[in-house]
Design a protein around this motif. Structure first.
Motif, PDB file in Angstrom:
ATOM      1  N   ALA A 126       0.716  -1.266  -0.058  1.00  0.00           N
ATOM      2  CA  ALA A 126       0.118  -0.102   0.012  1.00  0.00           C
ATOM      3  C   ALA A 126       0.968   1.218   0.047  1.00  0.00           C
ATOM      4  CB  ALA A 126      -0.837   0.023   1.097  1.00  0.00           C
ATOM      5  N   THR A 127       0.207   2.278  -0.376  1.00  0.00           N
ATOM      6  CA  THR A 127       0.806   3.753  -0.296  1.00  0.00           C
ATOM      7  C   THR A 127       0.161   4.293   0.588  1.00  0.00           C
ATOM      8  OG1 THR A 127      -0.237   4.428  -2.156  1.00  0.00           O
ATOM      9  CG2 THR A 127       1.769   3.619  -2.495  1.00  0.00           C
ATOM     10  N   TYR A 128       0.775   5.216   1.499  1.00  0.00           N
ATOM     11  CA  TYR A 128       0.402   6.282   2.344  1.00  0.00           C
ATOM     12  C   TYR A 128       0.448   7.687   1.980  1.00  0.00           C
ATOM     13  CZ  TYR A 128      -0.412   1.960   5.422  1.00  0.00           C
ATOM     14  OH  TYR A 128      -0.806   0.763   5.724  1.00  0.00           O
ATOM     15  N   GLN A 129      -0.548   8.427   2.051  1.00  0.00           N
ATOM     16  CA  GLN A 129      -0.333   9.865   2.193  1.00  0.00           C
ATOM     17  C   GLN A 129      -0.807  10.567   3.502  1.00  0.00           C
ATOM     18  OE1 GLN A 129      -0.554  11.834  -1.765  1.00  0.00           O
ATOM     19  NE2 GLN A 129      -2.193  10.426  -2.134  1.00  0.00           N
ATOM     20  N   CYS A 130      -0.046  11.317   3.898  1.00  0.00           N
ATOM     21  CA  CYS A 130      -0.495  12.201   5.220  1.00  0.00           C
ATOM     22  C   CYS A 130      -1.096  13.471   4.691  1.00  0.00           C
ATOM     23  CB  CYS A 130       0.752  12.618   6.087  1.00  0.00           C
ATOM     24  SG  CYS A 130      -0.004  13.396   7.335  1.00  0.00           S
ATOM     25  N   ILE A 131      -2.481  13.560   4.812  1.00  0.00           N
ATOM     26  CA  ILE A 131      -3.303  14.680   4.492  1.00  0.00           C
ATOM     27  C   ILE A 131      -2.934  15.919   5.370  1.00  0.00           C
ATOM     28  CG2 ILE A 131      -5.473  15.751   3.959  1.00  0.00           C
ATOM     29  CD1 ILE A 131      -5.987  12.572   2.718  1.00  0.00           C
ATOM     30  N   ARG A 132      -3.272  15.485   6.499  1.00  0.00           N
ATOM     31  CA  ARG A 132      -3.051  16.404   7.792  1.00  0.00           C
ATOM     32  C   ARG A 132      -2.844  15.410   8.960  1.00  0.00           C
ATOM     33  NH1 ARG A 132      -7.976  19.061   6.214  1.00  0.00           N
ATOM     34  NH2 ARG A 132      -9.223  17.928   7.563  1.00  0.00           N
ATOM     35  N   PRO A 133      -1.713  15.825   9.455  1.00  0.00           N
ATOM     36  CA  PRO A 133      -1.184  15.115  10.525  1.00  0.00           C
ATOM     37  C   PRO A 133      -2.160  15.011  11.739  1.00  0.00           C
ATOM     38  CG  PRO A 133       0.634  16.161   9.582  1.00  0.00           C
ATOM     39  CD  PRO A 133      -0.516  16.646   8.977  1.00  0.00           C
ATOM     40  N   GLY A 134      -2.249  13.833  12.373  1.00  0.00           N
ATOM     41  CA  GLY A 134      -3.224  13.628  13.424  1.00  0.00           C
ATOM     42  C   GLY A 134      -4.505  13.680  13.188  1.00  0.00           C
ATOM     43  N   GLU A 135      -5.008  13.892  11.794  1.00  0.00           N
ATOM     44  CA  GLU A 135      -6.397  13.880  11.375  1.00  0.00           C
ATOM     45  C   GLU A 135      -6.723  13.175  10.072  1.00  0.00           C
ATOM     46  OE1 GLU A 135      -7.763  17.903  10.671  1.00  0.00           O
ATOM     47  OE2 GLU A 135      -6.526  18.603  12.454  1.00  0.00           O
ATOM     48  N   LEU A 136      -6.047  13.204   8.915  1.00  0.00           N
ATOM     49  CA  LEU A 136      -6.508  12.586   7.842  1.00  0.00           C
ATOM     50  C   LEU A 136      -5.225  11.861   7.144  1.00  0.00           C
ATOM     51  CD1 LEU A 136      -8.723  15.391   6.008  1.00  0.00           C
ATOM     52  CD2 LEU A 136      -9.404  13.034   6.925  1.00  0.00           C
ATOM     53  N   GLY A 160      -7.358  -6.925  -9.799  1.00  0.00           N
ATOM     54  CA  GLY A 160      -7.306  -5.673 -10.719  1.00  0.00           C
ATOM     55  C   GLY A 160      -8.203  -4.525 -10.120  1.00  0.00           C
ATOM     56  N   THR A 161      -8.800  -4.809  -8.866  1.00  0.00           N
ATOM     57  CA  THR A 161      -9.267  -3.750  -8.169  1.00  0.00           C
ATOM     58  C   THR A 161      -8.454  -2.552  -7.380  1.00  0.00           C
ATOM     59  OG1 THR A 161     -11.381  -5.379  -7.680  1.00  0.00           O
ATOM     60  CG2 THR A 161     -11.065  -3.474  -6.309  1.00  0.00           C
ATOM     61  N   ILE A 162      -8.895  -1.606  -7.795  1.00  0.00           N
ATOM     62  CA  ILE A 162      -8.182  -0.396  -7.206  1.00  0.00           C
ATOM     63  C   ILE A 162      -8.745   0.161  -5.755  1.00  0.00           C
ATOM     64  CG2 ILE A 162      -7.325   2.222  -7.610  1.00  0.00           C
ATOM     65  CD1 ILE A 162      -7.034   1.424 -10.249  1.00  0.00           C
ATOM     66  N   CYS A 163      -7.997   0.288  -4.657  1.00  0.00           N
ATOM     67  CA  CYS A 163      -8.697   0.847  -3.391  1.00  0.00           C
ATOM     68  C   CYS A 163      -8.102   1.761  -2.978  1.00  0.00           C
ATOM     69  CB  CYS A 163      -8.482  -0.394  -2.476  1.00  0.00           C
ATOM     70  SG  CYS A 163      -9.177  -2.209  -3.033  1.00  0.00           S
ATOM     71  N   SER A 164      -8.837   2.727  -2.580  1.00  0.00           N
ATOM     72  CA  SER A 164      -8.437   4.033  -1.735  1.00  0.00           C
ATOM     73  C   SER A 164      -9.265   4.315  -0.762  1.00  0.00           C
ATOM     74  CB  SER A 164      -8.497   5.220  -3.063  1.00  0.00           C
ATOM     75  OG  SER A 164      -7.956   6.428  -2.436  1.00  0.00           O
ATOM     76  N   LEU A 165      -8.480   4.489   0.484  1.00  0.00           N
ATOM     77  CA  LEU A 165      -9.245   4.670   1.620  1.00  0.00           C
ATOM     78  C   LEU A 165      -8.662   6.144   2.489  1.00  0.00           C
ATOM     79  CD1 LEU A 165      -9.698   1.818   4.378  1.00  0.00           C
ATOM     80  CD2 LEU A 165      -8.400   4.086   5.071  1.00  0.00           C
ATOM     81  N   VAL A 166      -9.537   6.816   2.974  1.00  0.00           N
ATOM     82  CA  VAL A 166      -9.117   7.858   3.623  1.00  0.00           C
ATOM     83  C   VAL A 166      -9.638   7.680   5.209  1.00  0.00           C
ATOM     84  CG1 VAL A 166      -9.426  10.537   3.941  1.00  0.00           C
ATOM     85  CG2 VAL A 166      -9.236   9.626   1.753  1.00  0.00           C
ATOM     86  N   TYR A 167      -8.880   7.703   6.016  1.00  0.00           N
ATOM     87  CA  TYR A 167      -9.087   7.494   7.433  1.00  0.00           C
ATOM     88  C   TYR A 167      -9.002   9.036   8.333  1.00  0.00           C
ATOM     89  CZ  TYR A 167      -8.261   6.008  12.139  1.00  0.00           C
ATOM     90  OH  TYR A 167      -8.519   6.019  13.653  1.00  0.00           O
ATOM     91  N   ASP A 168     -10.097   9.230   8.761  1.00  0.00           N
ATOM     92  CA  ASP A 168     -10.388  10.665   9.233  1.00  0.00           C
ATOM     93  C   ASP A 168     -10.312  10.191  10.778  1.00  0.00           C
ATOM     94  OD1 ASP A 168     -11.574  12.757  10.672  1.00  0.00           O
ATOM     95  OD2 ASP A 168     -12.817  13.405   9.022  1.00  0.00           O
ATOM     96  N   ILE A 169      -9.238  10.703  11.622  1.00  0.00           N
ATOM     97  CA  ILE A 169      -8.872  10.108  12.925  1.00  0.00           C
ATOM     98  C   ILE A 169      -9.795  10.810  13.804  1.00  0.00           C
ATOM     99  CG2 ILE A 169      -7.159  10.113  14.475  1.00  0.00           C
ATOM    100  CD1 ILE A 169      -5.207   9.804  12.274  1.00  0.00           C
ATOM    101  N   PRO A 170      -9.981  12.261  13.828  1.00  0.00           N
ATOM    102  CA  PRO A 170     -10.673  12.507  14.805  1.00  0.00           C
ATOM    103  C   PRO A 170     -12.468  12.357  14.785  1.00  0.00           C
ATOM    104  CG  PRO A 170      -9.969  14.399  13.540  1.00  0.00           C
ATOM    105  CD  PRO A 170      -9.393  13.048  13.086  1.00  0.00           C
ATOM    106  N   ARG A 171     -12.563  12.113  13.265  1.00  0.00           N
ATOM    107  CA  ARG A 171     -14.231  11.929  13.136  1.00  0.00           C
ATOM    108  C   ARG A 171     -14.700  10.453  13.332  1.00  0.00           C
ATOM    109  NH1 ARG A 171     -14.474  16.595   9.144  1.00  0.00           N
ATOM    110  NH2 ARG A 171     -15.267  18.392  10.508  1.00  0.00           N
ATOM    111  N   LYS A 172     -13.495   9.720  13.296  1.00  0.00           N
ATOM    112  CA  LYS A 172     -13.557   8.135  13.533  1.00  0.00           C
ATOM    113  C   LYS A 172     -14.435   8.040  12.305  1.00  0.00           C
ATOM    114  CE  LYS A 172     -13.236   8.049  18.360  1.00  0.00           C
ATOM    115  NZ  LYS A 172     -13.752   7.677  19.767  1.00  0.00           N
TER     116      LYS A 172
END
Length: 172
Positions: free
Chosen positions: A67-77, A87-99
């Motif tokens: 997997a590749t990871y990108q920090c959008i906002r440290p501690g948040e996204l 062949g499936t492409i997956c992209s997940l965004v984890y919103d830490i404060p909003r769970k």
């Protein structure tokens, strides 16, 4: 592929490394009745994820991926992206404060239309071979994932040096 920005520039170890999440999607079954689709994700390290799907049409799938990871906002996204053998492409965004988890999944035709064949465990050679066969169904199977970030150096309106197009021209 590296964490973007680098691990040294973000709190990857605090925010993501070794974190294990269970999460439910609000969905509807074939009869339109509400149901929960349970997923389980373990952000193993800076270039691997491990997951299991417990509900919905993909229930019964156990997998791990580069997997590749990108920090959008440290501690948040954080964003996590991967490509599956199907062949499936997956992209997940984890919103830490909003769970909250937000995903984009680009299922291959084989995976979506024959989701029962996508069940199983990657560690089982027969399951893995069957999954790879699903990627051969359809046309868009040769893919490369690339996660990048860019700085805006100009902000303006209009075509600049690009030529306008005719909206009647066909697209894919």
């Amino acid at each position: 592929m590296p964490v973007i920005p680098s691990i040294q520039a973000t709190p990857f170890n605090t925010d993501i490394r070794d974190r294990h999440l269970l999460y439910d999607y609000d969905a509807r079954n074939a009869n339109g009745e509400p149901e929960k689709w349970r997923y389980e994700m373990w952000f193993y390290n800076e270039d691997r994820i491990v997951y299991a799907i417990h509900g919905g049409p993909m229930a019964g799938r156990k997998n791990f991926q580069t997997a590749t990871y990108q920090c959008i906002r440290p501690g948040e996204l954080w964003q996590c992206n991967w490509l599956e053998e199907t062949g499936t492409i997956c992209s997940l965004v984890y919103d830490i404060p909003r769970k909250r988890i937000t995903t984009l999944l680009g299922f291959s035709k084989g995976h979506w239309e024959d989701n029962e064949a996508a069940h199983g465990d990657k560690r089982n050679p027969d399951d893995l071979a069957r999954w790879r066969g699903l990627a051969g169904i359809g046309r868009q199977v040769d893919r490369t994932l690339l996660s990048e970030q860019a700085d805006i150096v100009e902000d303006f309106r209009g075509p600049g040096d690009l030529e306008p197009i005719d909206m009647s021209w066909p697209t894919l």
